[in-house]
Design a protein around this motif. Structure first.
Motif, PDB file in Angstrom:
ATOM      1  N   HIS A 222      16.207   0.121  10.258  1.00  0.00           N
ATOM      2  CA  HIS A 222      16.932  -0.535  11.344  1.00  0.00           C
ATOM      3  C   HIS A 222      18.188  -1.195  10.765  1.00  0.00           C
ATOM      4  CE1 HIS A 222      12.791  -0.271  12.789  1.00  0.00           C
ATOM      5  NE2 HIS A 222      13.285  -0.284  14.009  1.00  0.00           N
TER       6      HIS A 222
ATOM      7  N   HIS B 270      18.552   2.860  14.727  1.00  0.00           N
ATOM      8  CA  HIS B 270      17.201   3.191  14.263  1.00  0.00           C
ATOM      9  C   HIS B 270      17.248   4.506  13.494  1.00  0.00           C
ATOM     10  CE1 HIS B 270      15.093   0.314  17.076  1.00  0.00           C
ATOM     11  NE2 HIS B 270      16.278   0.415  17.649  1.00  0.00           N
TER      12      HIS B 270
ATOM     13  N   VAL C 118      11.480   9.150  17.246  1.00  0.00           N
ATOM     14  CA  VAL C 118      11.587   8.442  18.520  1.00  0.00           C
ATOM     15  C   VAL C 118      10.265   7.806  18.938  1.00  0.00           C
ATOM     16  CG1 VAL C 118      11.104  10.483  19.931  1.00  0.00           C
ATOM     17  CG2 VAL C 118      12.519   8.639  20.865  1.00  0.00           C
TER      18      VAL C 118
ATOM     19  N   LEU D   8       9.541   3.972  18.299  1.00  0.00           N
ATOM     20  CA  LEU D   8      10.255   2.887  18.975  1.00  0.00           C
ATOM     21  C   LEU D   8       9.266   1.897  19.581  1.00  0.00           C
ATOM     22  CD1 LEU D   8      13.062   4.876  20.825  1.00  0.00           C
ATOM     23  CD2 LEU D   8      13.380   3.296  18.896  1.00  0.00           C
ATOM     24  N   ARG D   9       9.648   0.632  19.589  1.00  0.00           N
ATOM     25  CA  ARG D   9       8.834  -0.425  20.169  1.00  0.00           C
ATOM     26  C   ARG D   9       9.716  -1.358  20.993  1.00  0.00           C
ATOM     27  NH1 ARG D   9       5.755   2.526  18.086  1.00  0.00           N
ATOM     28  NH2 ARG D   9       3.817   2.105  16.957  1.00  0.00           N
TER      29      ARG D   9
ATOM     30  N   ILE E 252      11.485  -1.390  23.759  1.00  0.00           N
ATOM     31  CA  ILE E 252      12.790  -1.021  24.319  1.00  0.00           C
ATOM     32  C   ILE E 252      12.555  -0.573  25.752  1.00  0.00           C
ATOM     33  CG2 ILE E 252      14.676   0.641  24.191  1.00  0.00           C
ATOM     34  CD1 ILE E 252      14.472   0.526  21.194  1.00  0.00           C
TER      35      ILE E 252
ATOM     36  N   VAL F 140      14.437   4.541  27.179  1.00  0.00           N
ATOM     37  CA  VAL F 140      14.808   5.518  26.160  1.00  0.00           C
ATOM     38  C   VAL F 140      15.394   6.732  26.878  1.00  0.00           C
ATOM     39  CG1 VAL F 140      14.020   6.975  24.269  1.00  0.00           C
ATOM     40  CG2 VAL F 140      12.965   4.733  24.639  1.00  0.00           C
TER      41      VAL F 140
ATOM     42  N   CYS G 234      18.010   2.744  24.533  1.00  0.00           N
ATOM     43  CA  CYS G 234      18.113   3.512  23.289  1.00  0.00           C
ATOM     44  C   CYS G 234      18.663   4.906  23.576  1.00  0.00           C
ATOM     45  CB  CYS G 234      16.754   3.615  22.601  1.00  0.00           C
ATOM     46  SG  CYS G 234      16.846   4.414  20.986  1.00  0.00           S
TER      47      CYS G 234
ATOM     48  N   HIS H 263      20.839   0.399  21.567  1.00  0.00           N
ATOM     49  CA  HIS H 263      20.244   0.981  20.371  1.00  0.00           C
ATOM     50  C   HIS H 263      20.660   2.440  20.277  1.00  0.00           C
ATOM     51  CE1 HIS H 263      17.146  -2.341  19.943  1.00  0.00           C
ATOM     52  NE2 HIS H 263      17.587  -2.511  21.182  1.00  0.00           N
TER      53      HIS H 263
ATOM     54  N   LEU I 218      19.584   6.061  18.075  1.00  0.00           N
ATOM     55  CA  LEU I 218      18.458   6.612  17.326  1.00  0.00           C
ATOM     56  C   LEU I 218      18.858   7.913  16.647  1.00  0.00           C
ATOM     57  CD1 LEU I 218      15.247   6.675  16.814  1.00  0.00           C
ATOM     58  CD2 LEU I 218      15.223   8.259  18.761  1.00  0.00           C
TER      59      LEU I 218
END
Length: 408
Positions: free
Chosen positions: A181, A198, A202, A205-206, A208, A211, A342, A379, A381
């Protein structure tokens, strides 16, 4: 430098770019607080010595640790570390570095240069962590000007690493895990903020809210055993029994229901369409919604897709509009608003867009939203470290002076 004081990769990269612009010969004139702090470790210079010689030694150590080959050679030319290039103007150094890769100056500036400088920054962060830098390939030559800076075997000098115990072998030290991160400052339309980058799959992910998942214009999800972002989200969102057997293919079922309601039977949706669904089992990880962005147009008679950057920008713009719409309904229902979003590099997989082009298309919509005062927790990714270096560079370039000199 202790692990709690490790410099941010984006900040290191920004200062490496400053050195590239100015060249080693002008180090004395540059303000490089991060590199200066990193060069202040024991053995780097003596009391009362100006800091810029120590910064140069640190840069030479990092470049030597790259491992030889075209990457190291291009780094030496880019920064003016190659023999005889110390006083070369930046355009000449860039032109010579481009020749190493056999590409045009403009192509090098937009592609390989980001990778080269990113690798220099990566080695600098490794040195600061006290971990051994990645050693050069066997037989890689160390420039004569680096004598006394890097050992003959190409490993980082002891002065740039945390001292090991007398009984420890340097080769036995565990390699540190790369950060997954990165919080990077950005600016758009006079509005400043931060974006979190990130660097992982995928489905890790926590917490968020939304997405974004790339999709084709038929809104047909790939099989869950595949490795794409869409397949991973489908797999992670599925409900399973304690033995791992599928109970409910939640994301696929919701997307199919949306398509049945809004899309004409058997026909594709327009590129740039965004279909919102729930997150299925990903709700246990704090993911509330998945927005499926239809950007990939199937190419008839093949397994390939076409993606237009304008459709990516249109889809991300629609994502922000959907966020506002759903937040209006959430407020009426007394639910907390959707705040965090994200975004992957849409179209950079089988869609064929380069990561840089995909980012530019995504960022065009993000920048417009931030410029109008959008207050979102953003965010990005990526899964591959080399793409992370590129995205970090591009994000960092939005804060302050985002432009490079365009050429000679």
């Amino acid at each position: 430098m202790s692990p709690t004081q490790l410099p941010d990769h984006g900040a290191v990269l920004a200062e490496v770019r400053e050195v590239r612009r100015a060249g080693i010969v002008r180090l004395r004139e540059l303000r490089l607080p991060v590199l200066t702090g990193m060069s202040a470790s024991p053995g780097e210079g003596s009391p009362g010595e100006p800091r810029f010689p120590a910064v140069e030694r640190l840069l030479r150590t990092a470049v030597a640790a790259i491992g030889g080959g075209t990457l190291q050679e291009a780094a030496e030319f880019s920064l003016g570390l190659a023999q005889g290039t110390r006083d070369w103007p930046p355009a000449d150094r860039r032109r010579r570095a481009a020749q190493v890769y056999g590409v045009s100056v403009e192509r090098f500036r937009k592609n390989q240069e980001l990778m080269v400088l990113g690798q220099v920054a990566e080695q600098l962060v490794r040195l600061a962590s006290g971990a051994p830098a990645q050693p050069p390939a066997t037989g890689a030559a160390v420039p004569a000007s680096d004598a006394g800076t890097a050992p003959a075997d190409g490993s980082a000098p002891a002065s740039a690493l945390t001292s090991a115990s007398a009984t420890s072998e340097p080769s036995a030290r565990p390699r540190p895990l790369a950060p997954s991160h990165h919080r990077i400052p950005v600016r758009a339309g006079g509005h400043g903020g931060h974006v979190t980058l990130h660097v992982h799959a995928v489905d890790l992910l926590r917490d968020i809210d939304v997405v974004v998942s790339p999709s084709n214009t038929h809104l047909a999800l790939p099989e869950p055993y595949k490795s794409s972002v869409a397949a991973s989200l489908r797999r992670a969102g599925a409900v399973r029994d304690p033995a791992g057997r599928l109970v409910e293919d939640s994301v696929r079922d919701e997307l199919r229901a949306w398509s049945d309601r809004f899309a004409a039977p058997g026909l594709s949706v327009a590129p740039g369409t965004v279909a919102p669904t729930g997150a299925g089992a990903l709700a246990w990880q704090g993911i509330r919604r998945i927005f499926h962005a239809a950007v990939a147009v199937p190419r008839p008679g093949t397994n390939d897709y076409d993606v237009q950057p304008a459709d990516v920008t249109r889809a991300v713009t629609r994502v922000f509009a959907l966020l506002a719409e759903e937040n209006g309904r959430s407020a009426d229902a007394g639910l907390p608003p959707l705040r965090s979003l994200c975004l992957p590099l849409l179209g950079a997989g089988r869609g064929g867009l380069t990561p840089a082009v995909s980012f530019a298309a995504v960022w065009a919509a993000v920048e417009a939203e931030l410029a109008r005062g959008g207050d979102w927790d953003l965010h990005f990714l990526v899964r591959r470290p080399e793409r992370a270096l590129l995205v970090a560079e591009l994000l960092a370039s939005t804060d302050g002076d985002p432009t490079e000199e365009p050429g000679p």
